[in-house]
Design a protein around this motif. Sequence first.
Motif, PDB file in Angstrom:
ATOM      1  N   HIS A 259       6.582  -2.387   7.634  1.00  0.00           N
ATOM      2  CA  HIS A 259       5.448  -1.730   8.301  1.00  0.00           C
ATOM      3  C   HIS A 259       4.884  -0.602   7.449  1.00  0.00           C
ATOM      4  CE1 HIS A 259       6.294  -4.049  11.889  1.00  0.00           C
ATOM      5  NE2 HIS A 259       7.546  -3.623  11.877  1.00  0.00           N
ATOM      6  N   GLY A 260       5.395  -0.466   6.233  1.00  0.00           N
ATOM      7  CA  GLY A 260       4.871   0.556   5.352  1.00  0.00           C
ATOM      8  C   GLY A 260       5.423   1.938   5.599  1.00  0.00           C
ATOM      9  N   VAL A 261       6.538   2.024   6.302  1.00  0.00           N
ATOM     10  CA  VAL A 261       7.161   3.312   6.591  1.00  0.00           C
ATOM     11  C   VAL A 261       8.276   3.565   5.585  1.00  0.00           C
ATOM     12  CG1 VAL A 261       8.423   4.684   8.292  1.00  0.00           C
ATOM     13  CG2 VAL A 261       6.631   3.097   9.040  1.00  0.00           C
ATOM     14  N   THR A 262       8.288   4.737   4.985  1.00  0.00           N
ATOM     15  CA  THR A 262       9.330   5.088   4.024  1.00  0.00           C
ATOM     16  C   THR A 262      10.474   5.793   4.721  1.00  0.00           C
ATOM     17  OG1 THR A 262       7.644   5.381   2.326  1.00  0.00           O
ATOM     18  CG2 THR A 262       9.822   6.310   1.876  1.00  0.00           C
ATOM     19  N   ASN A 263      11.665   5.263   4.551  1.00  0.00           N
ATOM     20  CA  ASN A 263      12.851   5.871   5.141  1.00  0.00           C
ATOM     21  C   ASN A 263      13.313   7.008   4.252  1.00  0.00           C
ATOM     22  OD1 ASN A 263      15.251   6.557   6.327  1.00  0.00           O
ATOM     23  ND2 ASN A 263      16.134   4.512   6.287  1.00  0.00           N
ATOM     24  N   GLU A 264      12.919   8.235   4.606  1.00  0.00           N
ATOM     25  CA  GLU A 264      13.204   9.390   3.757  1.00  0.00           C
ATOM     26  C   GLU A 264      14.691   9.716   3.687  1.00  0.00           C
ATOM     27  OE1 GLU A 264      11.035  10.706   1.953  1.00  0.00           O
ATOM     28  OE2 GLU A 264       9.151  10.021   2.803  1.00  0.00           O
TER      29      GLU A 264
ATOM     30  N   SER B 109      12.800   2.274  -0.359  1.00  0.00           N
ATOM     31  CA  SER B 109      13.204   2.167   1.053  1.00  0.00           C
ATOM     32  C   SER B 109      11.998   2.091   1.989  1.00  0.00           C
ATOM     33  CB  SER B 109      14.096   3.357   1.447  1.00  0.00           C
ATOM     34  OG  SER B 109      15.228   3.438   0.626  1.00  0.00           O
ATOM     35  N   ILE B 110      11.026   1.275   1.605  1.00  0.00           N
ATOM     36  CA  ILE B 110       9.824   1.094   2.410  1.00  0.00           C
ATOM     37  C   ILE B 110       9.997  -0.127   3.310  1.00  0.00           C
ATOM     38  CG2 ILE B 110       7.338   0.613   2.348  1.00  0.00           C
ATOM     39  CD1 ILE B 110       7.276   2.003  -0.385  1.00  0.00           C
ATOM     40  N   THR B 111       9.719   0.032   4.591  1.00  0.00           N
ATOM     41  CA  THR B 111       9.873  -1.061   5.552  1.00  0.00           C
ATOM     42  C   THR B 111       8.668  -1.997   5.482  1.00  0.00           C
ATOM     43  OG1 THR B 111       8.733   0.054   7.385  1.00  0.00           O
ATOM     44  CG2 THR B 111      11.092   0.541   7.083  1.00  0.00           C
TER      45      THR B 111
ATOM     46  N   CYS C 250       0.841  -1.207   0.000  1.00  0.00           N
ATOM     47  CA  CYS C 250       0.000   0.000   0.000  1.00  0.00           C
ATOM     48  C   CYS C 250       0.871   1.251   0.000  1.00  0.00           C
ATOM     49  CB  CYS C 250      -0.929   0.005   1.212  1.00  0.00           C
ATOM     50  SG  CYS C 250      -2.230  -1.268   1.150  1.00  0.00           S
ATOM     51  N   ALA C 251       1.943   1.213   0.808  1.00  0.00           N
ATOM     52  CA  ALA C 251       2.851   2.362   0.863  1.00  0.00           C
ATOM     53  C   ALA C 251       3.528   2.578  -0.483  1.00  0.00           C
ATOM     54  CB  ALA C 251       3.897   2.146   1.959  1.00  0.00           C
ATOM     55  N   LEU C 252       3.874   1.476  -1.171  1.00  0.00           N
ATOM     56  CA  LEU C 252       4.487   1.587  -2.490  1.00  0.00           C
ATOM     57  C   LEU C 252       3.529   2.263  -3.470  1.00  0.00           C
ATOM     58  CD1 LEU C 252       6.679   0.939  -4.609  1.00  0.00           C
ATOM     59  CD2 LEU C 252       5.559  -1.273  -4.933  1.00  0.00           C
ATOM     60  N   CYS C 253       2.270   1.846  -3.468  1.00  0.00           N
ATOM     61  CA  CYS C 253       1.280   2.462  -4.357  1.00  0.00           C
ATOM     62  C   CYS C 253       1.153   3.955  -4.076  1.00  0.00           C
ATOM     63  CB  CYS C 253      -0.073   1.770  -4.209  1.00  0.00           C
ATOM     64  SG  CYS C 253      -0.114   0.069  -4.831  1.00  0.00           S
TER      65      CYS C 253
END
Length: 309
Positions: free
Chosen positions: A273-278, A269-271, A91-94
């Motif tokens: 848990h859906g968190v993006t490492n900026e 760089s998405i974990t 979902c985070a990737l989308c």
Amino acid sequence: MNKRNIRITLAVAALMFLKSRALFLFMMDFLSIGGLFLIFIFSIVLLFKKGMKAFLLCLSFYTVLSSSIWLLNVFYKPYDMKSSCALSSLCALCDELTKTCIQNYTESFDLDAILNKTPKVMNEKSAKVILVYKSSFMENMKLSGLFIPFTGHSLVNGKEPSFLIPFISAHEVAHRKGILNEGQANMHAFLMCMQSDEPSFRYSASVYALKYSLIYLKEKNEAEYFRLVSKLPAFIINDLNQFGAINAGRNTPFSNYRDIVPLLIHAYSITSHGVTNETSSVFSVPSSVTKTPATRFSPAFLLEKAARI
């Protein structure tokens, strides 16, 4: 054939296997500087001096040799493909791809300029990309593009939507660099396009990647799929509809390309848990994406502008 000839044949075969990619790149460079013309002239000379048999033998030898060198590259896979990913990551990737599409959206697609720029974007300056508007073979086979290893030319179906032409062109040139696997070629084309300073290439790559990701998401969780699709801007919906991404089912022709989706998650760089490492360099090819340096052709330099993979 005596034992000595057998040993020589096996030695040559082993050398071709170990150096197949280097030989293929050399062959592509040779063709780009007029090698194909020389082969043609040599074949014609044989035809008039030695006859049809010698002419056909020459063409057959070239066809078999180039095919062998090309097909040996099937073992070359610079990216370490992943088999699955968490729903939150997907979902985070989308979401990230949607942002990328919005940031790079353009209505300007100068096809001639795109064809000329593709070799530079793919860091393969001697490559040739040709737009084909009338090809019954490509239409019947439903091919967006085609790479011809015997000539080194990349063909792109001119009837494809203009916003897809940059990525399709990049994908075919990825094959010219010795990456036979479709998913691997897609991943390399995506990363190289995202490096480009051309919005048309970045948008084309990101909307293509969004297509794969949405197909994957629909198979994994339809509720999340429809939730995300409902938030997409109208221009993205319109473009996705042009190549059948919205409401695509399991039997979509390109659904087997979705194996790059977990790689895209790493690239962004998405974990889990859906968190993006900026803080990460988004397209620097994390070590978890590529194979280990022990691989004969180390991919660590794949995204350096001056490198040729």
